[in-house]
Design an enzyme around this catalytic site. Structure first.
Site, PDB file in Angstrom:
ATOM      1  N   ASP A 199       0.509  -9.740  -4.643  1.00  0.00           N
ATOM      2  CA  ASP A 199       1.763  -8.984  -4.593  1.00  0.00           C
ATOM      3  C   ASP A 199       1.587  -7.655  -5.326  1.00  0.00           C
ATOM      4  OD1 ASP A 199       4.344  -8.215  -4.050  1.00  0.00           O
ATOM      5  OD2 ASP A 199       5.296  -9.625  -5.426  1.00  0.00           O
ATOM      6  N   ASN A 250       7.633  -2.890   3.586  1.00  0.00           N
ATOM      7  CA  ASN A 250       8.721  -2.141   2.945  1.00  0.00           C
ATOM      8  C   ASN A 250       8.238  -0.770   2.469  1.00  0.00           C
ATOM      9  OD1 ASN A 250       7.217  -3.615   1.094  1.00  0.00           O
ATOM     10  ND2 ASN A 250       8.918  -4.000  -0.297  1.00  0.00           N
ATOM     11  N   HIS A 301       3.801   1.265  -8.916  1.00  0.00           N
ATOM     12  CA  HIS A 301       4.934   2.169  -9.136  1.00  0.00           C
ATOM     13  C   HIS A 301       4.473   3.335  -9.999  1.00  0.00           C
ATOM     14  CE1 HIS A 301       8.011  -0.354  -7.364  1.00  0.00           C
ATOM     15  NE2 HIS A 301       7.605  -1.388  -8.075  1.00  0.00           N
ATOM     16  N   LEU A 321       0.821  -1.216   0.000  1.00  0.00           N
ATOM     17  CA  LEU A 321       0.000   0.000   0.000  1.00  0.00           C
ATOM     18  C   LEU A 321       0.856   1.268   0.000  1.00  0.00           C
ATOM     19  CD1 LEU A 321      -2.890  -1.043   2.429  1.00  0.00           C
ATOM     20  CD2 LEU A 321      -2.848  -1.073  -0.083  1.00  0.00           C
ATOM     21  N   HIS A 336      10.686 -13.838   1.754  1.00  0.00           N
ATOM     22  CA  HIS A 336      10.942 -13.511   0.349  1.00  0.00           C
ATOM     23  C   HIS A 336      12.122 -14.393  -0.055  1.00  0.00           C
ATOM     24  CE1 HIS A 336      11.546 -10.634  -3.120  1.00  0.00           C
ATOM     25  NE2 HIS A 336      12.738 -11.199  -3.046  1.00  0.00           N
ATOM     26  N   GLY A 364       7.902  -5.171 -10.174  1.00  0.00           N
ATOM     27  CA  GLY A 364       6.550  -5.260  -9.616  1.00  0.00           C
ATOM     28  C   GLY A 364       5.453  -4.737 -10.511  1.00  0.00           C
TER      29      GLY A 364
END
Length: 421
Positions: free
Chosen positions: A301, A91, A305, A60, A175, A320
């Protein structure tokens, strides 16, 4: 009242027509042709009604990266995808490694329209050196720990994380990437990367970490959860460990059961993700794992961006893609229509299992007294995903223009309709 829908609730072995009454935010009654009256009625004839979807793996981006996504926009996209709960990765900037940030993410001021369950960092700053305070994080509302985006490489730190997590009832999410093998790589290692002249990530970079973590979890009796599994070798490690009784679970993303590394041939950065798109053989292993129960959940996932972070050379682009609004359509199109996987199994992967893995109480099921979180979808309707109409702040998806079958009609959180088609 939700009337006339076909209810699928794997937790309660329901797969039949039924009505559902939600009162005061909770499931009050469920059964055929309920006689109770309600202030609002939804006609669900011809539609499937399920527990609210739970996404175990969402970025988020708040705090600190609001140019990519906010909790408000990310949860709006989640609602449009049928998700009533999302588990938010740590992250962020700063990293969510404290009770204060965990609580901040859940504050009403963030504008979330679905339930947000923070997943906190396993180590301070996700640096892999010193554990965070798991007990304090759990008290603040975290549901698991991970350094997602970065693997926990040191054996001793992973051992300590599993031991601490076992004490407080957490899963440790890994991960699985041995960065000692993948440094400087941008796609899967194989014939395609060779043709493109790009350094690739070897399969062993994932499988080796999964093997190490399973071995530690076996010895400690802790719960290890493998995020975004992508290789046949890693799936086989999980399958073998489950047969041995190890407490290991795993998730797969839609892009890893739909796409393969051949998609990267045009250097299109919408196909750049981590783990990378793998071979056709790896993709087949994901499908088999979904069929035979080795893989426990579908998670998106969702990794938004900004335009400028993707519209650069492939080796400079961020890893991503977004995924909340296309997950159901891809699952029904690729798994149900093409592969013949039953809808009940797909619903289990999106509801019951995620709720069980992260111990989210009665979320992911429609038991009387459970939260009134419900997803209604049309499993037969065909539609085209328009990335320009996304509710996310970002549009970094390879699925724009794809024709899909299966669309969300309504998303209900705590008895309130938060999305309607």
């Amino acid at each position: 009242m939700i009337r006339g829908g076909h209810v699928i609730d794997p937790a309660n072995q329901l797969d039949e027509p039924a009505d559902i009454l939600i009162r005061d935010g909770k499931v009050a009654a469920i059964g055929p042709k309920l006689k109770e009256s309600a202030e609002e009625t939804i006609d669900a004839r011809g539609l499937v009604v399920t527990p609210g979807f739970i996404d175990m793996h969402v970025h988020l981006r708040e705090p600190g990266q609001a140019h990519k996504e906010t909790i408000a926009t990310g949860t709006a996209a989640a609602a449009a995808g049928g998700f009533t709960s999302v588990c938010a990765m740590p992250n962020t900037s700063p990293v969510n490694d404290s009770a204060e940030i965990t609580e901040w993410m859940q504050s009403p001021e963030r504008g979330a329209v679905v339930n947000v369950f923070p997943i906190a960092a396993a180590t301070l700053g996700s640096q892999g050196e010193k554990l965070t305070d798991f007990a304090a994080l759990r008290k603040a509302g975290a549901v698991a720990v991970t350094d997602d985006g970065k693997p926990i490489l040191e054996d001793q730190i992973m051992r300590e994380a599993l031991e601490s997590a076992k004490r407080v009832g957490f899963a440790v999410i890994q991960h699985a990437e041995d960065t000692r093998l993948t440094s400087g790589a941008h796609m899967n290692a194989g014939p395609v990367s060779f043709r493109l002249g790009m350094r690739g990530m070897p399969v062993e970079g994932e499988a080796g970490i999964v093997r190490r973590d399973i071995d530690l979890a076996r010895k400690i009796g802790a719960h290890i959860h493998v995020a975004h599994i992508s290789t046949a070798a890693a799936v086989e490690e999980v399958r073998r460990a489950k047969h041995e009784g190890v407490n290991v679970t795993c998730e797969v993303t839609p892009h890893h059961f739909v796409l393969i590394d051949e998609a990267v041939v045009g250097y299109d950065t919408r196909y750049k993700m981590n783990p990378p798109l793998r071979s056709a053989e790896d993709r087949e292993a994901m499908l088999v794992g979904l069929e035979d129960g080795t893989i426990d959940a579908i998670a998106t996932d969702h990794a938004p961006h900004a335009h400028h972070e993707k519209m650069v050379e492939f080796d400079r682009a961020a890893f991503g893609i977004t995924g909340l609004e296309t997950a159901l359509g891809l699952a029904i199109t690729e798994l149900h229509k093409k592969r013949g996987i039953p809808l009940k199994r797909i619903v289990e992967l999106l509801t019951t299992n995620p709720g069980r893995i992260f111990a989210l109480g009665e979320r992911g099921q429609l038991s009387e007294g459970a939260p009134g979180d419900v997803t209604i979808f049309d499993p037969k309707k065909q539609w085209t995903f328009d990335a320009k109409q996304t509710r996310s702040k970002s549009r970094n998806t390879p699925f724009g223009g794809w024709k899909l079958t299966g669309i969300v009609v309504a998303t209900i959180v705590g008895g309130a309709v938060v999305y309607e088609e």
